[in-house]
Each structure stands twice: as C-alpha cells, then as structure tokens.
Design a protein around this motif. Structure first.
Motif, short mmCIF file in Angstrom:
data_model
loop_
_atom_site.label_atom_id
_atom_site.label_comp_id
_atom_site.label_asym_id
_atom_site.label_seq_id
_atom_site.Cartn_x
_atom_site.Cartn_y
_atom_site.Cartn_z
N LYS A 170 42.66 41.62 34.13
CA LYS A 170 43.95 42.11 33.61
C LYS A 170 44.47 41.17 32.52
N TYR A 199 42.94 37.50 31.28
CA TYR A 199 43.75 36.27 31.34
C TYR A 199 43.81 35.60 29.96
N THR A 242 41.78 34.63 44.24
CA THR A 242 41.15 33.30 44.23
C THR A 242 41.61 32.46 45.42
N TYR A 249 47.93 29.99 34.83
CA TYR A 249 47.90 31.41 34.49
C TYR A 249 48.75 31.68 33.23
C1 LIG Z 1 46.32 39.09 39.66
C2 LIG Z 1 45.86 39.63 40.96
C3 LIG Z 1 44.66 39.18 41.53
C4 LIG Z 1 43.91 37.97 41.00
O1 LIG Z 1 44.64 36.82 41.38
P1 LIG Z 1 44.19 35.35 41.04
O2 LIG Z 1 45.20 34.50 41.73
O3 LIG Z 1 44.26 35.22 39.55
O4 LIG Z 1 42.82 35.16 41.56
C5 LIG Z 1 44.19 39.84 42.65
N1 LIG Z 1 44.89 40.86 43.21
C6 LIG Z 1 46.07 41.29 42.70
C7 LIG Z 1 46.79 42.41 43.36
C8 LIG Z 1 46.60 40.69 41.56
O5 LIG Z 1 47.77 41.11 41.07
#
Ligand SMILES: *Cc1c(COP(=O)(O)O)cnc(C)c1O
Length: 344
Positions: free
Chosen positions: A33, A37, A189, A328
C-alpha cells in the motif's frame, strides 16, 4: 544535478521477505500500500512476485489497479478498504479481492458481483476497520456460504510484545473465527514476531519488508545521497540558515546540500541528525529548509560532492526518532523529487 538520489535495494527487500517468511510455517503475503511504502509499488510488487509472493495487499482499489497492471493476471491483490461504492467495475475488470468490512459492503459485493472472490475483515478490538462481533455473528453463516478467500483482523499494539492487548485481540479473533473453513490472517510485521499463535494461515508484513522497526533484523532498503550544491567559509560569529539558529564558534566550512523537508526530511529533525561522507558523520546545522540543508564539513578537510542521509546505520528509524515519528512515516513521505534507482 541538484536532486537527491534514492536507491532502493530490491535484493534486500527480497531477503527481508524471505527472513519474515522463514519465521512462520504459513504463507507470507506482502503489503504494498501507499506506493509500496513510498518505494514504488510496481517495482516492489514485481520483485516480490518474482521471489515467490502470490498474495498482495493494498489500502485502496486504485492502488490495486496499479499493482495489477504491474503484475498481470495471477497473483491475488487484496484491498483493505473493501468494496467501496464506485469501485465495482475496477474490482471486476482487474480481478481484485476486497476485504469487506461491514454488512453494507458485503451486500454491495454479493449483489453487484455475485460469485466473485472477497475476504472479510473483522474488528478484534482496534476499532478501525472490520465487522464487530455482533455484526459478524448475524452475517457469519451467509458469508460462509459464499466461501470467503480470507478472514482477517489487525492488531493495534503488535509492536509492543508486552502489551496485554495482543492476547486480548488474539482471543477475540479466535472466538469470532472458530470452526470456519476459510483461511485466517491476523499478523502484520509485529504479529509475525509475536510467535506462532499469531500466524494462522497467512501473514501480511509491510514495514519489515522495507527495512523498518519492529523487524530489528531487517536490512535497510532505502538509501539516500544528496548532492552538495555549494561550500563556503564561515567566520566565527556568522550564522547559517533561516532564523539564524546556528552560529559558527570557529572558522567553519559549510556545505549546502540539495534536499529538504519537501523531500520528506522533516524540518523538526533539525540538528538532531548528521549526514555522512563514507563513515564520517558531518553535523546538520541550522534549520532544514524546503530544498536545502546546511552541513558542517569543517572536520572533513575536503569539499564532498555528495553526502548520505539514509544509510546502513542511519536508517529510517533513526531519522524517525530524531523527528518524533515512526519509520513508516519517513518512508511514505520521501516523495516524488528523488532520482530513484533500483538495484537488485
Ligand atoms: C498496513 C497494514 C499491514 C502491514 O503492517 P506493517 O506493520 O507495515 O507490517 C497489515 N495489515 C493491515 C490491515 C494494515 O493496515
């Protein structure tokens, strides 16, 4: 050239995905997304697909369209925001999979695209997206008959392993999904690092792929070098930059480099960071401007051609700490002015 160079190490990206994948016995997807990043969703997704990733996640349907264009048919592209009004044609034409997060979205999906794949997003306590337990209880049987591709939820405190919220959300997720046929996913993560209870059938790492906390073993993926535009001698008592916040205490050599807060280098970092000539730290001095940063290069003994701000050691998380934010936000703020290079 007066634009900074952003080098994106695709080999490190793949190694980060492999390292996260090796921590579980289940499938590992990739979250791409917000333009991967900030590092380029098309390149990132193509590279990861080449390394064996079969499932991708984006926030919005428009992002899914870009990723589909990059990947071609085949890999599953899942949309966290679900099936929004106006997205039906795109979901249909580009074979995207919405994670429906309300009864309204579910009805919209099964009525407009009957038989087309969808997942379900549940709220296990974060109160951001997903069906509440009562909503889900009312819908569960109907949803099951449609064979959802995935049942997912998201953890709000996974970056803090000690937080009791993790176990609380895990219990809520299990309660809501017990006995279901559909594959389940809870971990991003942070959740991967919480251990196997959190892994279920699929994990969805994002930031760890791109080299960020909480995946401390991650290799940095983004590197930034900034060209020096001009160097000058500054006498003791002279000032540098807006609002005269830095005053020379000794005869100094000052370099002006070609990046600033418009390149996602937060003004608030100010003098809390250095830039690097090889391994030599050169202090940032004065205010960070929109397009320029002042650097004290006196101790270098030469005028450098460029200086590095994102390195193996001064990572996105180091900059984030200096700016009071998270890695992020540094990554996704880097912006469009960089001369982007991809290495593999
Ligand atoms: C952004 C997001 C992720 C990924 O999260 P990270 O902390 O960057 O690994 C996974 N699931 C959802 C629903 C998210 O919004």
């Amino acid at each position: 050239m007066a634009t900074a160079k952003l080098t994106i190490d695709l080999a490190a990206l793949v190694r980060n995905w492999q390292a996260l994948d090796a921590k579980t016995n289940c499938e590992t997807a990739a979250v791409v997304k917000a333009d991967g990043y900030g590092l380029g969703a098309a390149r990132v997704a193509r590279t990861l697909a080449g390394a064996g990733v079969r499932k991708f996640f984006v926030a919005a349907t428009e992002e899914g369209a870009e990723v589909r264009q990059a990947l071609g048919p085949g890999p599953e592209i899942n949309i966290f925001s679900g099936h929004m009004s106006g997205d039906t044609d795109m979901i249909n034409d580009l074979q995207l999979t919405p994670m429906v997060n309300s009864i309204d979205q579910m009805l919209r999906h099964v009525e407009s695209l009957p038989g087309r794949p969808f997942g379900v997003q549940l709220d296990s306590g974060m109160n951001r997206l997903g069906m509440e337990p009562a909503e889900w209880a009312a819908l569960r049987e109907i949803a099951e008959q449609q064979a959802p591709t995935l049942i997912m939820s998201h953890l709000s405190c996974a970056d803090d392993p000690e937080n009791p919220m993790n176990a609380q959300q895990l219990a809520a997720f299990i309660e809501m999904t017990e006995g279901l046929e559909a594959p389940r996913s809870l971990a991003a993560t942070g959740g991967i690092l919480l251990g196997k209870d959190y892994h279920f059938d699929l994990t969805r790492p994002g930031v760890g792929l791109y080299g960020g906390t909480p995946f401390e073993e991650a290799e940095p993926v983004a590197h930034v070098s900034i060209p020096v535009i001009q160097c000058r001698d500054v006498e003791p008592g002279e000032t540098v930059g807006y609002s005269n916040t830095w005053t020379a205490k000794r005869p100094s050599r000052v370099a002006t480099i070609a990046a600033g807060y418009a390149d996602g280098l937060p003004r608030i970092m100010g003098e809390n960071i250095s830039v690097y000539h090889g391994s030599t730290a050169c202090p940032v001095i004065g205010r960070i401007s929109m397009d320029m940063i002042g650097v004290d290069v006196t101790d270098l003994g030469e005028d450098p051609r460029e200086l590095d701000i994102l390195t193996e050691d001064q990572t996105v998380d180091v900059l984030a700490d200096a700016a009071g934010t998270i890695g992020y936000e540094i990554l996704t703020s880097l912006g469009g002015r960089y001369d982007r290079r991809y290495t593999s």
